[in-house]
Each structure stands twice: as structure tokens, then as C-alpha cells.
Design a protein around this motif. Structure first.
Motif, PDB file in Angstrom:
ATOM      1  N   PHE A  22       0.855  -1.195   0.000  1.00 38.09           N
ATOM      2  CA  PHE A  22       0.000   0.000   0.000  1.00 38.09           C
ATOM      3  C   PHE A  22       0.886   1.238   0.000  1.00 38.09           C
ATOM      4  CE2 PHE A  22      -2.495  -3.476   1.555  1.00 38.09           C
ATOM      5  CZ  PHE A  22      -3.668  -3.332   0.838  1.00 38.09           C
ATOM      6  N   LYS A  23       0.507   2.185  -0.850  1.00 38.07           N
ATOM      7  CA  LYS A  23       1.314   3.402  -0.961  1.00 38.07           C
ATOM      8  C   LYS A  23       0.450   4.638  -0.732  1.00 38.07           C
ATOM      9  CE  LYS A  23       4.851   1.464  -3.927  1.00 38.07           C
ATOM     10  NZ  LYS A  23       5.611   1.601  -5.165  1.00 38.07           N
ATOM     11  N   TYR A  24       1.106   5.703  -0.301  1.00 38.07           N
ATOM     12  CA  TYR A  24       0.383   6.903   0.115  1.00 38.07           C
ATOM     13  C   TYR A  24       0.995   8.127  -0.548  1.00 38.07           C
ATOM     14  CZ  TYR A  24      -0.497   3.298   3.540  1.00 38.07           C
ATOM     15  OH  TYR A  24      -0.816   2.106   4.109  1.00 38.07           O
ATOM     16  N   LEU A  25       0.167   9.141  -0.736  1.00 33.28           N
ATOM     17  CA  LEU A  25       0.684  10.375  -1.334  1.00 33.28           C
ATOM     18  C   LEU A  25       0.949  11.404  -0.235  1.00 33.28           C
ATOM     19  CD1 LEU A  25      -1.698  10.594  -4.440  1.00 33.28           C
ATOM     20  CD2 LEU A  25       0.600   9.627  -4.299  1.00 33.28           C
ATOM     21  N   ARG A  26       1.440  10.935   0.876  1.00 34.92           N
ATOM     22  CA  ARG A  26       1.643  11.811   2.010  1.00 34.92           C
ATOM     23  C   ARG A  26       2.861  11.310   2.775  1.00 34.92           C
ATOM     24  NH1 ARG A  26      -1.624  15.256   4.815  1.00 34.92           N
ATOM     25  NH2 ARG A  26      -3.525  14.830   3.678  1.00 34.92           N
ATOM     26  N   GLY A  27       3.624  12.204   3.297  1.00 40.39           N
ATOM     27  CA  GLY A  27       4.821  11.774   4.027  1.00 40.39           C
ATOM     28  C   GLY A  27       4.642  11.941   5.522  1.00 40.39           C
TER      29      GLY A  27
END
Ligand SMILES: *Cc1c(COP(=O)(O)O)cnc(C)c1O
Length: 374
Positions: free
Chosen positions: A307-312
Motif C-alpha cells: 500500500f502506498k500513500y501520497l503523504r509523508g
């Protein structure tokens, strides 16, 4: 916390905004590249794309354009590929147990290459598709494959030749053998052992004057699901290539039925956070797709996804859940995720196989919209 998105990530966010979520992006160029990679690595092997992995019409169209052949398991699948322009000679009916009406319909449409793994099936084929070319499916080791396919199918290799003789006596053409080493097969020995069995059967069949022409090495070709993994296909294919040359003279036709390998890497699933909660001190995120939808591969295909996210920012162990009212619909526990907000995009790459194919609309949740990309 703000994070600098790559161009690719900005593009994903833009597409989610434009088309809504859940959204499955399928790349035409990746489909083409995977087919080409398969052919480059295994020049002797004719790919029959197993459409059960993902039967989206655009994927079938891309395979027809790439002059691939097809593995179908039902009349509905057969009709899809024929309607898309595949020739009957480019289709194998590779379900070893077929309804009689389906066998008759296949014969009527000119699809005359099929598999079997019992005497009962041979009798059905002889009656409803007289003269058909049949491949005997043998049981082979599925050790370590993520999806076991030898529990339900395949004859003991020791019985293969006598079944081919029976086929011959019934007026069928015993054309060769087939097997499946199990899906997402990471163990090249499974293929080697299966090929050695097939080679023994080929020799035996020729000694008995049978017209042995085809070895169908099935599917199972693995892909990468996590960025940290090495791509497993190249090494496997190079061993396979030399084993095929060692074991079979060039007159024998080798075909394969790759499913996952062709479509898996071509798709990216984009979801959004539609709900958030803190339960037992853990953050829970509810997404708009889940185990009843595009992530159904976690259930049926035993697949794990990254799972990947566009937020750090700082990450913490969180739970991801799907949108249905079933408590079973929990996608991942203990995911290391940054703190997400409502509306954030969560995405998964390499999710083209056994995802949409087994998705339902349980609870009225729509399946992901498919958008083809270059
Ligand atoms: C599922 C299946 C395939 C495709 O398998 P992959 O592991 O996706 O390549 C091919 N042949 C048969 C008979 C199958 O059942």
C-alpha cells in the motif's frame, strides 16, 4: 506533513480527481511490454493469455493486437476472445472439466484444442467434439507456489500414456500433455520436474506411435508485488528456456498459459480514505475499495500488496478496512502508514491479476472504474 510528490504521484492524484475512486488504471504499454518480455525470454513458447486473470475487454483487445493466443475456461470466456477477433485456432479450452453443452459449442465454433484429466471427460469430448485435439493434464508438484492448482486437477503422470491411447481409440487426437505448476510459482524446480515428466510421456507416446505434438507448460509465471523484491521472472525464464531445449526436440510445439504475468504489472488501483477512527488506540482508515472488491485477490489469490500513500511524515501502525459492513472486510492490520486525512489517496501497483476478476458489488459497493492509460 507536506511531501514532495514525484511526477508519477502527481499524475495519480490528478487521475483520481478526474475519474473518481475506486479507480483501476491499466497501462496498454505495460501489457504490450509484458507480452514482449515473455516472448523475448522464452522464444520457443507461444503465449496463450489466460483471461481469467483479468478479462477486461480492453486487455483482450490488446492481446489480440499483439497476436497472442488465449486460454479460456468457459463458453463466456470463449465468446469474449472470439468476438474480439481471436481465431478459433488461437484458443485452448483449458478447463479439464467442461459441461457437455460447452464442449459441443466449442466444437461448433472451431475451438478443437482442449485439456482433460479423466476418462469420463474423454468420453464427453469424443461424443460432443469428435476428432478434437486433446492434451492430458498431469499432476505436478506445486511446492511453494502461492496458489495450489494440483489439488483439484491432473492425472498421475504414470497414467498419461494409457489415457492418450484411450483418446486415440475414441477417435480423438491425443496431441500432448499439459500441466500447471501453481500460480505465482517462485520455484523453478516445479517447472523442471514437470518438464521432465512431460518429456518421459512424450518419448513413451512416440514409442507407441501416438502423434505427440504439444507440451503446454501452463501458467504460474511470477511477478513482483513489493518494491524491495527482485523481479523473479528473468532468472526463472532463462532456466526454463534451456531446459526446454534440452528436453524437447524442435518439432515439439511448446505453448504456455500466462495470466498473472501479463496483466499483473499493468494495473494500479487508486482508493480514497472515506472514514477514519481510533479503536483500541490504533488508527483505522476505511477505504472505498476492499476485500469484496478489487482487493479480493487477498482472499482468493492469497496475494499480499504494497500500500502506498501520497503523504509523508511520521508513520504509525494502522489498520486499513474496506467499505462493506462485514467485519471480515479488513484489508491490512499493522500497516506502517503516515497519518492520513479523509479524501487521501491510497494506491497499490501490480494489481492487474485476480483483482477485478473476482470483485463483487456486495453491499452495493461499486467495483473500481477501469481507465486505460498509454
Ligand atoms: C489460472 C490458470 C492459468 C493462469 O495462471 P497464472 O498463474 O495466472 O499464470 C493458466 N492455465 C490454467 C489451466 C489455469 O487454471
Amino acid at each position: 506533513m507536506a511531501v514532495t510528490l514525484t511526477a508519477q504521484e502527481r499524475r495519480l492524484r490528478e487521475l483520481a480527481r478526474k475519474h473518481g475512486t475506486p479507480l483501476m488504471l491499466i497501462s496498454r504499454s505495460v501489457l504490450r511490454d509484458q507480452l514482449q518480455r515473455f516472448r523475448d525470454a522464452l522464444p520457443r513458447v507461444e503465449p496463450f493469455f489466460a483471461i481469467k486473470a483479468n478479462a477486461h475487454p480492453e486487455i483482450i483487445k490488446a492481446m489480440v493486437a499483439g497476436r497472442a493466443s488465449f486460454d479460456v475456461a468457459s463458453v463466456a470466456e470463449m465468446n469474449l476472445v472470439l468476438a474480439a477477433g481471436a481465431k478459433p485456432a488461437q484458443v485452448i479450452f483449458a478447463n479439464t472439466v467442461k459441461p457437455e453443452a460447452s464442449i459441443a459449442l466449442a466444437a461448433k465454433k472451431g475451438v478443437t484444442l482442449m485439456t482433460f484429466d479423466s476418462e469420463y471427460e474423454l468420453a464427453k469430448i469424443a461424443e460432443h467434439a469428435p476428432g478434437a485435439r486433446v492434451l492430458v493434464r498431469i499432476k505436478v508438484p506445486n511446492v511453494g507456489s502461492i496458489v495450489e492448482l494440483s489439488l483439484k486437477f491432473g492425472v498421475d503422470p504414470a497414467d498419461a500414456t494409457s489415457l492418450m491411447i484411450k483418446a486415440y481409440k475414441l477417435g480423438l487426437q491425443p496431441a500432448g500433455v499439459s500441466f500447471h505448476v501453481g500460480s505465482q510459482c517462485l520455484r523453478v524446480e516445479n517447472y523442471i520436474e514437470a518438464l521432465e515428466m512431460a518429456a518421459i510421456i512424450a518419448r513413451d507416446a512416440r514409442l507407441k506411435q501416438l502423434p505427440f505434438e504439444i507440451v503446454d507448460i501452463g501458467g504460474g509465471f511470477p511477478i513482483r508485488h513489493f518494491d524491495h523484491e527482485e523481479d523473479p521472472f528473468g532468472r526463472l525464464a532463462s532456466v526454463l528456456k534451456s531446459e526446454l531445449d534440452r528436453l524437447f526436440d524442435p518439432a515439439i510445439r511448446i505453448i504456455a498459459e500466462p495470466g498473472r504475468f501479463i496483466v499483473g504489472p499493468a494495473a494500479t488501483l487508486l482508493m480514497r480514505v472515506i472514514g477514519k477512527a481510533i479503536r483500541e488506540n490504533k488508527l483505522w482508515y476505511y477505504l472505498d475499495d476492499g476485500l469484496y472488491g478489487s482487493l479480493s485477490g487477498q482472499v482468493f489469490d492469497h496475494c499480499k500488496y504494497e500500500f502506498k500513500y501520497l503523504r509523508g511524515g511520521h508513520t504509525q501502525l494502522s489498520t486499513l478496512a474496506g467499505p462493506t459492513c462485514d467485519s471480515f472486510d479488513i484489508i491490512a492490520r499493522g500497516e506502517d502508514a503516515p497519518e492520513l486525512q479523509l479524501g487521501d489517496v491510497v494506491y497499490v501497483e501490480n494489481i492487474g491479476a485476480y483483482s477485478l476478476a473476482s470483485a463483487t458489488t456486495f453491499n452495493g459497493m461499486p467495483t473500481a472504474k477501469v481507465v486505460m492509460t498509454p
